[in-house]
Scaffold this active site. Structure first.
Site, PDB file in Angstrom:
ATOM      1  N   ARG A   1       0.857  -1.175   0.000  1.00  0.00           N
ATOM      2  CA  ARG A   1       0.000   0.000   0.000  1.00  0.00           C
ATOM      3  C   ARG A   1       0.900   1.234   0.000  1.00  0.00           C
ATOM      4  NH1 ARG A   1      -2.403   1.034   4.646  1.00  0.00           N
ATOM      5  NH2 ARG A   1      -1.065  -0.091   6.087  1.00  0.00           N
ATOM      6  N   THR A   2       0.372   2.300  -0.584  1.00  0.00           N
ATOM      7  CA  THR A   2       1.143   3.538  -0.555  1.00  0.00           C
ATOM      8  C   THR A   2       1.071   4.138   0.834  1.00  0.00           C
ATOM      9  OG1 THR A   2       0.549   3.964  -2.851  1.00  0.00           O
ATOM     10  CG2 THR A   2       1.369   5.811  -1.578  1.00  0.00           C
ATOM     11  N   LEU A   3       2.224   4.328   1.432  1.00  0.00           N
ATOM     12  CA  LEU A   3       2.244   4.909   2.772  1.00  0.00           C
ATOM     13  C   LEU A   3       2.761   6.337   2.755  1.00  0.00           C
ATOM     14  CD1 LEU A   3       3.636   1.788   4.607  1.00  0.00           C
ATOM     15  CD2 LEU A   3       1.314   2.673   4.772  1.00  0.00           C
TER      16      LEU A   3
ATOM     17  N   ASN B   1      -5.220   2.288   0.194  1.00  0.00           N
ATOM     18  CA  ASN B   1      -4.098   2.265  -0.741  1.00  0.00           C
ATOM     19  C   ASN B   1      -4.264   3.416  -1.724  1.00  0.00           C
ATOM     20  OD1 ASN B   1      -1.900   1.566  -2.231  1.00  0.00           O
ATOM     21  ND2 ASN B   1      -2.896  -0.149  -3.279  1.00  0.00           N
ATOM     22  N   PRO B   2      -4.124   4.640  -1.226  1.00  0.00           N
ATOM     23  CA  PRO B   2      -4.484   5.782  -2.063  1.00  0.00           C
ATOM     24  C   PRO B   2      -3.506   6.056  -3.185  1.00  0.00           C
ATOM     25  CG  PRO B   2      -3.488   6.540  -0.023  1.00  0.00           C
ATOM     26  CD  PRO B   2      -3.606   5.058   0.093  1.00  0.00           C
TER      27      PRO B   2
END
Lengths: 257, 259
Positions: free
Chosen positions: B23-25, B127-128
């Protein structure tokens, strides 16, 4: 229509290159009671004959609202018609939700046509036995067609009222002498700035009363441009919102037996 | 579509030696503000060409304004790789739209709506796509200008901006924007906003593009620079008071408190 050894399933061709199951499904449409549609530059009217089996039972619903800008009238197997209407409503609302704008009718029609085509190419399926309205389909629709053929070129500039009147007269033609009453027909309208809706029985009866007294004028339009039955394998066009620019489809010749 | 695996699942696997995060963090290479306004003939949009890697101004030729279909223009700030992903989604969307071959085409409102759904759905999956997007366009004479954030917040307005632009540019636009700006006035207004951003946003670079979209189509300018003025007396002789002050240890110029 005759039974023969090539009509058992839809994936069997006859030696003369015909798919009998598909043609039989179109017969189902022709046996259904009439549904007609007309359009002008600004409005579209769908009307149909709604005869119940007995005085006591209610009428079979033949006109469905798909979205504010799309409605369909069906003829044939109403169960199939309801399934397809549900599909169309689903497609229309999904598009509205994702894109916040109305689904173009032409696209809905193509999606529907592609869906219907699948059923003609799978041995475990059968074609939809329902026609979704293009202009006049169903039994005794020929009389309506004839009436409309002579006039359709003039509909473009008709007012909303005239268009409804023409639809009712065309409906009357299919009744072959039987008196036209609002209890046996349904009328729906959609237009620029006017969402699709079905007119209530009172309004329809008023409209019938208005013109029943006037004898039908017959200005002959010289070219009856042949508009063959648009009902094909269950997936034709439906009464379009005024934004749609497509002309009535030309049916495939062999399907018109 | 992306898998829903998060890092906790991977931790439980005794065979894997690495904790996988899918996931994008955080964002890595980012673009800064985009500013856009409606004007007489359509939309004007401006963005600089910087791709920052944290505080480092790493990439200086990043195009952050892109046309979408026939009627729309997309500008993005935030993670550049996510922006590229979005462009791929839109590419496919426009391709399918064209394949219908029926005269209908997706307008800016439809594209904006679609992007909102994409961004919001990704946010819901934790997970934007780490972007703030500006979508502008003209279709059938109707001008449209909207914004979508990385959490799916969306709205339409006559002037929009992302990131720092919201704080520095929009107040200027609120005062000076009016209906039916001419092209020249619109560009001047945008340049005024971009100049302020250049002075005050540390992640801005002095190389920008301005794009316009009208009924006729999209034009994106060649990159150019804004004239800046640094000759303020406060910036002269920056180290003159340094010795003996608490700034002794600091290298480079710093703001002095005495003047």
């Amino acid at each position: 229509m005759f039974r023969n050894q090539y009509d058992t399933d839809v994936t069997t061709w006859s030696p003369t290159g015909r798919l009998f199951q598909v043609e039989y499904s179109m017969e189902a449409v022709k046996q259904g009671s009439a549904a007609i549609g007309l359009r002008s530059k600004t409005h579209v009217v769908l009307a149909c004959v709604n005869k119940a089996n007995s005085e006591l039972s209610s009428h079979q619903k033949k006109i469905f609202k798909v979205d504010d800008h799309i409605g369909v009238a069906i003829a044939g197997l109403t169960a199939d018609g309801r399934v397809l209407s549900r599909y169309m409503r689903s497609e229309a609302i999904n598009h509205s939700f994702t894109y916040e704008s109305p689904l173009p009718v032409g696209r809905l029609v193509v999606q529907l046509a592609d869906k219907a085509q699948v059923c003609t190419q799978r041995s475990w399926k059968r074609p939809y036995g329902v026609g979704l309205l293009a202009f006049a389909i169903g039994s005794r629709s020929q009389a309506a067609k004839t009436y409309l053929e002579r006039r359709f070129e003039n509909f473009t500039n008709s007012s909303r009222e005239d268009l409804i009147k023409d639809a009712l007269i065309a409906t009357r033609e299919t009744l072959q002498g039987e008196k036209l009453k609002s209890s046996i027909c349904t009328v729906s309208v959609v237009g620029v700035g006017e969402p699709f809706h079905i007119l209530d029985q009172e309004t329809v009866q008023q409209l019938i009363d208005t013109f029943e007294l006037v004898t039908e004028e017959e200005p002959p339009a010289p070219e009856p441009a042949s508009e063959p039955a648009a009902a094909d394998q269950g997936g034709a066009e439906q009464g379009a919102g005024a934004e749609q620019g497509a002309a009535p489809d030309e049916g495939v010749a062999p399907m018109d037996i | 579509m992306e898998m829903l695996m998060d890092s906790s699942q991977a931790e439980h696997s005794f065979l894997s030696s690495v904790t996988a995060s899918e996931r994008t963090l955080n964002p890595y290479v980012t673009g800064t503000s985009v500013v856009a306004i409606k004007y007489k003939d359509g939309i004007l949009m401006a963005a600089d060409m910087g791709g920052s890697y944290g505080y480092t101004l790493r990439y200086k030729s990043v195009e952050r304004l892109k046309p979408v279909g026939k009627h729309s223009l997309l500008g993005a700030s935030g993670e550049i790789s996510d922006f590229q992903e979005i462009l791929r989604y839109l590419d496919e969307l426009i391709l399918y739209d064209n394949m219908w071959d029926d005269g209908n085409s997706l307008g800016p409102k439809e594209v904006h709506s679609y992007l909102t759904r994409v961004m919001y759905n990704r946010r819901n999956k934790f997970n934007p796509l780490w972007n703030s997007l500006i979508l502008g366009g003209v279709k059938n004479g109707q001008k449209y200008l909207g914004m979508v954030s990385m959490i799916g917040v969306n709205f339409e307005d006559n002037h929009v901006a992302t990131g720092f632009g919201n704080h520095l540019a929009r107040p200027i636009l609120r005062d000076e924007w009016h209906d039916n700006l001419s092209f020249e006035d619109g560009v001047k207004l945008l340049e005024k906003c971009m100049r302020v951003l250049l002075y005050r946003d540390t992640t801005a670079v002095n190389k920008l593009q301005i794009a316009k979209i009208t009924e006729e189509g999209v034009t994106i300018s060649q990159p150019y620079s804004l004239k800046t003025f640094w000759g303020y007396s406060a910036f002269q002789n920056p180290t003159v008071h340094a010795e003996g002050s608490w700034l002794d240890m600091v290298t480079g110029w710093a703001v002095t408190t005495m003047e």
